[in-house]
Each structure stands twice: as C-alpha cells, then as structure tokens.
Design a protein around this motif. Structure first.
Motif, mmCIF file in Angstrom:
data_model
loop_
_atom_site.group_PDB
_atom_site.id
_atom_site.type_symbol
_atom_site.label_atom_id
_atom_site.label_comp_id
_atom_site.label_asym_id
_atom_site.label_seq_id
_atom_site.Cartn_x
_atom_site.Cartn_y
_atom_site.Cartn_z
ATOM 1 N N ARG A 199 -14.420 -59.300 -86.826
ATOM 2 C CA ARG A 199 -13.506 -60.717 -86.375
ATOM 3 C C ARG A 199 -13.708 -61.223 -87.250
ATOM 4 O O ARG A 199 -14.990 -62.192 -87.189
ATOM 5 N N GLU A 221 -9.050 -68.059 -91.812
ATOM 6 C CA GLU A 221 -9.489 -67.072 -91.030
ATOM 7 C C GLU A 221 -9.353 -65.608 -92.262
ATOM 8 O O GLU A 221 -8.761 -65.954 -92.551
ATOM 9 N N SER A 226 -8.375 -59.155 -90.519
ATOM 10 C CA SER A 226 -9.425 -58.395 -89.570
ATOM 11 C C SER A 226 -8.706 -59.504 -88.274
ATOM 12 O O SER A 226 -8.932 -58.771 -87.229
ATOM 13 N N SER A 227 -8.406 -60.665 -88.455
ATOM 14 C CA SER A 227 -7.873 -61.359 -87.523
ATOM 15 C C SER A 227 -6.582 -60.432 -87.557
ATOM 16 O O SER A 227 -6.367 -61.320 -86.099
ATOM 17 N N ARG A 245 -14.169 -65.183 -88.887
ATOM 18 C CA ARG A 245 -13.648 -66.400 -88.107
ATOM 19 C C ARG A 245 -14.318 -67.808 -89.141
ATOM 20 O O ARG A 245 -14.558 -67.200 -90.073
ATOM 21 N N HIS A 259 -7.160 -57.706 -84.605
ATOM 22 C CA HIS A 259 -7.713 -58.485 -83.358
ATOM 23 C C HIS A 259 -6.545 -58.793 -82.655
ATOM 24 O O HIS A 259 -6.060 -58.904 -81.407
ATOM 25 N N GLN A 300 -16.635 -60.869 -80.308
ATOM 26 C CA GLN A 300 -15.623 -61.085 -81.266
ATOM 27 C C GLN A 300 -15.760 -59.513 -81.807
ATOM 28 O O GLN A 300 -15.240 -59.439 -82.607
#
Ligand SMILES: Cc1cc2nc3c(=O)[nH]c(=O)nc-3n(C[C@H](O)[C@H](O)[C@H](O)COP(=O)(O)OP(=O)(O)OC[C@H]3O[C@@H](n4cnc5c(N)ncnc54)[C@H](O)[C@@H]3O)c2cc1C
Length: 202
Positions: A27, A37, A41-42, A29, A45, A3
């Motif tokens: 990330r 999400e 950050s998503s 979630r 990543h 993560q």
C-alpha cells in the motif's frame, strides 16, 4: 503484517505451469502527508476481497535471470522482494545448483513480506545463502540476520557474479555503488525501479 498483504492467490491462468497466479501489493502511503496516497494500491487494500475478479497483466520487468550456472546476487529491500521470489522459485523448481547470494533489507521481520517463503526457497537451493538486515530485528538476533541497513561490503561475493537489485532508490544506489567498488562491472548489475526510472541521475 499491516502494510503488505497478498490480495489474491487463486486466479486460474490457462497455460502457465502453475494453476494459480499471485500478486503482492504494498500500500503506497502518502510520503509527506501532502502527496496523495497511491491510487491503485490503496483501492486494492481498501476494497478488494476474496472472490473479486481482478484483471492483471502478464509479469514484466528488467530482472530476467540468464540461464547458465554463473553465480547470482539477489539484493532487495521492502516490496522489492517480489521479483526475487519469482527468480528463486524458478531456480528451486529447476533444482538449480547455482551459487546464489540472497540479500534482503527491511524495517523488521514483521514488515518482511513473504519472509517464510523466502526461507523455504533458500532452503531448497543447496548453494543459496541468505543475508538479512532489519532496522529493528527480533531479539535475540537470529543467525544471518544483522541490525541496520544492508551492507554488501560485509559479504564475500563470488567471482563473476551477476547482480539483480530491486528496492527503494536509495537502497539500490547504495548497493550498486558498493558492488562497483567490489569490482562488479556495471553491465553485471541489473535493477528494477518500482516507479519512474530517474534514480541513476539523482
Ligand atoms: C516492473 C515493476 C514491477 C512492480 N512490482 C510490484 C509488486 O510486485 N508489488 C508492489 O507492491 N509494487 C510493485 N511495483 C511498484 C508499483 O507499480 C508502484 O508502487 C505503483 O506506482 C503503485 O501504484 P499506485 O496507483 O498505488 O500509486 P500511485 O498513485 O502511482 O502513486 C505512487 C506514489 O507517488 C505518489 N504520488 C502520486 N501522485 C502524486 C502527486 N501528484 N504528487 C506527488 N506525489 C504523488 C504517491 O503518494 C505514491 O507514493 C512494480 C513496479 C514495476 C515498474
């Protein structure tokens, strides 16, 4: 470590003491499967790759450690470790002799971002003591590692310590309450909320 990962480490920044800057991004979630999400950050990543150019701001936040030689308590959980690393890096660089109690809580050693770096920084400070709590520690459990959630009431804190907290709201509320019970004054407890600052009212 699935993560948490450092996304880039080599953005040259003019004028800073170091020639590189680094960001560490957890990330976000969806907590319950219904909320979306985390947007940025998503994206980072999923899409950011070595060689990409990312525009970043200067660092900011409420966890500025006062100069001097007063003892410090740094208490973090999860991605809340990021400001603590900067503080420790600054102290190590200044060859500080301050007494520093380092508390970190995480799900497991594998979830603990920058675990080896934390070890290294603490090792460079003659009066720093780490205390780690993992919900699932590695067996056999290492010295200064405890199973479960952080419990600062088990530590002997130095007098006149200034405390700096960063982590999920429930962690900070718990640690702050325990520190107040142990005699710290509210003005000596600073915290950084990695999101909307509503936790004191919860
Ligand atoms: C001073 C400071 C320093 C920080 N440093 C770091 C750091 O070094 N590393 C790090 O990883 N983080 C850090 N953070 C935290 C980071 O800024 C947050 O995690 C950020 O919100 C993540 O952005 P995002 O776009 O991925 O998520 P967002 O899109 O902002 O979502 C955040 C959360 O809100 C939920 N959410 C979003 N929209 C909705 C909705 N409509 N309904 C319900 N829930 C919703 C998402 O599911 C997610 O859990 C820092 C925060 C501050 C204030």
């Amino acid at each position: 470590m699935q993560q948490l990962r450092a996304l880039f480490e080599h953005a040259a920044v003019e004028g800073s003491r170091r020639k590189t800057w680094r960001i560490t991004v957890k990330r976000e979630r969806s907590a319950d499967g219904r909320a979306p999400e985390g947007e940025v950050s998503s994206w980072l990543h999923a899409h950011a790759r070595p060689g990409d150019i990312v525009k970043v701001s200067l660092p900011f936040g409420d966890l500025a450690v006062p100069e001097g030689d007063s003892p410090l308590l740094l208490a973090s959980a999860g991605i809340g470790i990021t400001p603590m690393l900067s503080i420790l890096d600054h102290l190590a660089d200044a060859s500080s002799g301050r007494r520093v109690t380092v508390v970190h809580a995480d799900r497991s050693p594998a979830h603990h971002a920058h675990r080896l770096e934390l070890d290294d920084l603490v090792g460079r400070l003659p009066h720093a003591t780490p205390h780690l709590w993992y919900e699932s520690p590695q067996e056999p459990v290492q010295p200064r590692v405890r199973r479960g959630r952080a419990d600062v009431t088990r530590l002997t804190l130095p007098e006149h310590a200034s405390a700096f907290l960063c982590g999920p709201p429930a962690f900070m509320q718990g640690v702050r309450g325990d520190l107040l019970t142990q005699g710290l004054s509210p003005k000596d407890i600073r915290y950084e909320v990695f999101g909307p600052d509503l936790w004191l009212s919860e």
